[in-house]
Write a protein that holds these residues in place. Structure first.
Motif, PDB file in Angstrom:
ATOM      1  N   ASN A   1       0.014   4.158  -3.843  1.00 10.79           N
ATOM      2  CA  ASN A   1       1.271   3.612  -4.545  1.00 10.79           C
ATOM      3  C   ASN A   1       1.886   2.580  -3.805  1.00 10.79           C
ATOM      4  OD1 ASN A   1       2.595   4.606  -2.186  1.00 10.79           O
ATOM      5  ND2 ASN A   1       2.879   6.724  -2.817  1.00 10.79           N
ATOM      6  N   SER A   2       3.153   2.057  -4.107  1.00 13.40           N
ATOM      7  CA  SER A   2       3.911   1.029  -3.454  1.00 13.40           C
ATOM      8  C   SER A   2       4.069   1.187  -2.133  1.00 13.40           C
ATOM      9  CB  SER A   2       5.071   0.745  -4.270  1.00 13.40           C
ATOM     10  OG  SER A   2       6.179   1.976  -4.167  1.00 13.40           O
ATOM     11  N   VAL A   3       3.978   2.385  -1.483  1.00 11.76           N
ATOM     12  CA  VAL A   3       4.209   2.560   0.064  1.00 11.76           C
ATOM     13  C   VAL A   3       2.705   2.405   0.905  1.00 11.76           C
ATOM     14  CG1 VAL A   3       4.962   4.072   1.873  1.00 11.76           C
ATOM     15  CG2 VAL A   3       6.010   3.952  -0.615  1.00 11.76           C
ATOM     16  N   ILE A   4       1.785   3.245   0.113  1.00 10.19           N
ATOM     17  CA  ILE A   4       0.651   3.313   1.080  1.00 10.19           C
ATOM     18  C   ILE A   4      -0.703   3.401   0.212  1.00 10.19           C
ATOM     19  CG2 ILE A   4       0.652   5.936   1.420  1.00 10.19           C
ATOM     20  CD1 ILE A   4      -0.010   4.988   4.471  1.00 10.19           C
ATOM     21  N   SER A   5      -1.703   2.901   0.673  1.00 10.49           N
ATOM     22  CA  SER A   5      -2.989   3.751   0.134  1.00 10.49           C
ATOM     23  C   SER A   5      -3.878   4.094   1.119  1.00 10.49           C
ATOM     24  CB  SER A   5      -3.855   2.334  -0.372  1.00 10.49           C
ATOM     25  OG  SER A   5      -3.299   1.712  -1.342  1.00 10.49           O
ATOM     26  N   ILE A   6      -4.299   5.504   0.776  1.00 12.66           N
ATOM     27  CA  ILE A   6      -5.044   6.218   1.845  1.00 12.66           C
ATOM     28  C   ILE A   6      -5.886   7.364   1.187  1.00 12.66           C
ATOM     29  CG2 ILE A   6      -3.231   7.964   1.991  1.00 12.66           C
ATOM     30  CD1 ILE A   6      -3.679   8.210   4.980  1.00 12.66           C
ATOM     31  N   SER A   7      -7.260   7.526   1.770  1.00  9.75           N
ATOM     32  CA  SER A   7      -8.054   8.442   1.494  1.00  9.75           C
ATOM     33  C   SER A   7      -8.223   9.528   2.620  1.00  9.75           C
ATOM     34  CB  SER A   7      -9.248   8.021   0.979  1.00  9.75           C
ATOM     35  OG  SER A   7     -10.054   8.992   0.426  1.00  9.75           O
ATOM     36  N   VAL A   8      -7.979  10.881   2.380  1.00 10.32           N
ATOM     37  CA  VAL A   8      -8.198  11.796   3.405  1.00 10.32           C
ATOM     38  C   VAL A   8      -9.143  12.715   3.011  1.00 10.32           C
ATOM     39  CG1 VAL A   8      -6.806  13.412   5.047  1.00 10.32           C
ATOM     40  CG2 VAL A   8      -5.842  11.113   4.497  1.00 10.32           C
ATOM     41  N   SER A   9      -9.974  13.450   3.708  1.00 12.47           N
ATOM     42  CA  SER A   9     -10.811  14.729   3.474  1.00 12.47           C
ATOM     43  C   SER A   9     -10.922  15.366   4.851  1.00 12.47           C
ATOM     44  CB  SER A   9     -12.145  14.426   3.080  1.00 12.47           C
ATOM     45  OG  SER A   9     -12.969  13.576   3.982  1.00 12.47           O
ATOM     46  N   GLY A  10     -11.291  16.750   4.525  1.00 11.57           N
ATOM     47  CA  GLY A  10     -11.185  17.731   5.785  1.00 11.57           C
ATOM     48  C   GLY A  10     -11.381  19.107   4.980  1.00 11.57           C
ATOM     49  N   GLY A  11     -11.501  20.019   5.981  1.00 14.57           N
ATOM     50  CA  GLY A  11     -11.603  21.583   5.780  1.00 14.57           C
ATOM     51  C   GLY A  11     -13.008  21.766   5.363  1.00 14.57           C
TER      52      GLY A  11
ATOM     53  N   GLU B   1      -2.644  26.032   4.112  1.00 14.12           N
ATOM     54  CA  GLU B   1      -2.401  24.900   4.052  1.00 14.12           C
ATOM     55  C   GLU B   1      -3.617  23.883   4.925  1.00 14.12           C
ATOM     56  OE1 GLU B   1       0.921  21.866   6.391  1.00 14.12           O
ATOM     57  OE2 GLU B   1       1.742  23.101   4.918  1.00 14.12           O
ATOM     58  N   LEU B   2      -4.004  22.994   4.060  1.00  5.40           N
ATOM     59  CA  LEU B   2      -5.376  22.199   4.551  1.00  5.40           C
ATOM     60  C   LEU B   2      -5.151  20.806   5.195  1.00  5.40           C
ATOM     61  CD1 LEU B   2      -8.484  22.469   4.801  1.00  5.40           C
ATOM     62  CD2 LEU B   2      -8.622  21.742   2.404  1.00  5.40           C
ATOM     63  N   LEU B   3      -4.241  20.113   4.137  1.00  8.72           N
ATOM     64  CA  LEU B   3      -3.954  18.680   4.576  1.00  8.72           C
ATOM     65  C   LEU B   3      -2.485  18.306   4.299  1.00  8.72           C
ATOM     66  CD1 LEU B   3      -6.935  16.540   2.831  1.00  8.72           C
ATOM     67  CD2 LEU B   3      -6.625  17.170   5.360  1.00  8.72           C
ATOM     68  N   THR B   4      -1.997  17.536   5.307  1.00 10.07           N
ATOM     69  CA  THR B   4      -0.660  17.251   4.819  1.00 10.07           C
ATOM     70  C   THR B   4      -0.565  15.804   5.014  1.00 10.07           C
ATOM     71  OG1 THR B   4       0.410  19.536   5.323  1.00 10.07           O
ATOM     72  CG2 THR B   4       2.116  17.591   5.599  1.00 10.07           C
ATOM     73  N   LEU B   5       0.038  15.012   4.326  1.00  7.79           N
ATOM     74  CA  LEU B   5       0.292  13.438   4.691  1.00  7.79           C
ATOM     75  C   LEU B   5       1.587  13.318   4.425  1.00  7.79           C
ATOM     76  CD1 LEU B   5      -2.622  11.946   2.396  1.00  7.79           C
ATOM     77  CD2 LEU B   5      -2.406  12.485   4.965  1.00  7.79           C
TER      78      LEU B   5
END
Length: 336
Positions: A5-15, A43-47
């Motif tokens: 989005n206009s704030v950030i670009s991020i890709s996260v994986s886990g679990g 809860e697995l991931l929180t950004l």
């Protein structure tokens, strides 16, 4: 989980891995400036501090896709094949019922039911095929210029039938090399005259390992511990070698082109069963990279032993790994 989005670009994986053939409940929530991913209630991931709350900022238009993305895969932060092969159920988007769904493919041609249980492999239901361009497969030529040979390894499970497992063919012409089931036998054929036949084991078998080799002198078929071979004519071998090295033909899995409306129908019918592993010249084939694949084929999911046919469940939707529909969300069991 990817956010752009206009704030950030991020890709996260886990679990843990969830492509285990079991149902899992997935929930994604946008709470204030955080995005939370829950799996099976935990809860697995929180950004945090990456976004504004969706419901607090109304949009004139919102598009939701399930089973794929509505943007080119190359535009992802980490490019990947996003098409899903698996089942979804109990959908709920934005606390809204599914009555607003538009542009979905759930009731379209090729829609599948869901199996009660699945395991890894590619399921051919007896009504479709996949094809690969020979130009995209390994040539089999070695650096020290040894003579060319072809090696095909297949692990499969199927009941007695008449069906084509694999064939090498120039364009829409009759195959030069074929591997098929003839009732209780596996039959390999090169050209018009060289034919090998090996019986299927008696009784149920979870998977049979098969190796087909062609070199300048013989055609060899390994089926489990049994080996049969036959001398071949030079012209048959040269026809196959020229076609393969030219890259102008195709490798077919599960059937032949034009079945049902051309003389090729006489060569056999569509294969029904599971191909657990296909290696050609040492390369593991991925049905997502096929030049063509029928939507009837499950690319990464084979039915459990108790599921010889399709068994649908109310509210279930099968996604075939080739595209997306545009509505809600749910749980997902999928080997991919």
């Amino acid at each position: 989980m990817q956010i752009h989005n206009s704030v950030i670009s991020i890709s996260v994986s886990g679990g843990q891995s969830i492509n285990d053939g079991r149902w899992h409940q997935i929930m994604v929530k946008n709470e204030g400036d955080s995005v939370v991913l829950e799996l099976d209630g935990a809860e697995l991931l929180t950004l945090s501090q990456v976004s504004h709350a969706i419901l607090g900022h109304p949009f004139l238009e919102m598009r939701i896709a399930v089973g794929g993305l509505l943007i080119p895969w190359k535009d992802l932060i980490i490019p990947m094949n996003t098409a899903m092969d698996g089942c979804l159920r109990r959908w709920n988007w934005l606390n809204t019922s599914s009555s607003w769904l538009e542009g979905t493919a759930l009731d379209g041609e090729g829609t599948k039911g869901c199996f009660p249980s699945i395991h890894r492999g590619s399921f051919f239901p007896g009504g479709g095929l996949a094809s690969f361009l020979l130009s995209g497969l390994p040539s089999g030529l070695s650096a020290n210029n040894e003579s060319w040979a072809l090696a095909v390894e297949v692990s499969f499970s199927a009941s007695p039938q008449k069906g084509v497992i694999l064939a090498v063919s120039p364009a829409e012409l009759a195959p030069i090399l074929s591997l098929k089931l003839e009732d209780t036998d596996v039959v390999a054929q090169l050209g018009d005259k060289t034919v090998l036949q090996s019986p299927l084991p008696v009784g149920a078998c979870p998977a049979l390992a098969l190796l087909l080799r062609v070199n300048s002198s013989e055609l060899t078929l390994h089926l489990g511990p049994h080996v049969t071979s036959e001398s071949i004519r030079e012209a048959e071998f040269e026809a196959l070698r020229r076609l393969w090295l030219s890259g102008e033909g195709r490798l077919f899995l599960g059937g032949l082109p034009g079945q049902g409306d051309t003389p090729l129908t006489q060569e056999g019918s569509f294969f029904r069963g599971c191909l657990h592993e296909i290696r050609v010249q040492g390369l593991m084939l991925d049905l997502d990279s096929a030049q063509y694949r029928s939507n009837a084929i499950w690319a990464y999911s084979c039915p459990g032993n108790e599921s010889l046919g399709l068994s649908g469940t109310d509210g279930d939707a099968k996604l075939g790994g080739k595209g997306e529909v545009s509505p809600t969300l749910a749980a997902s069991p999928l080997p991919s």
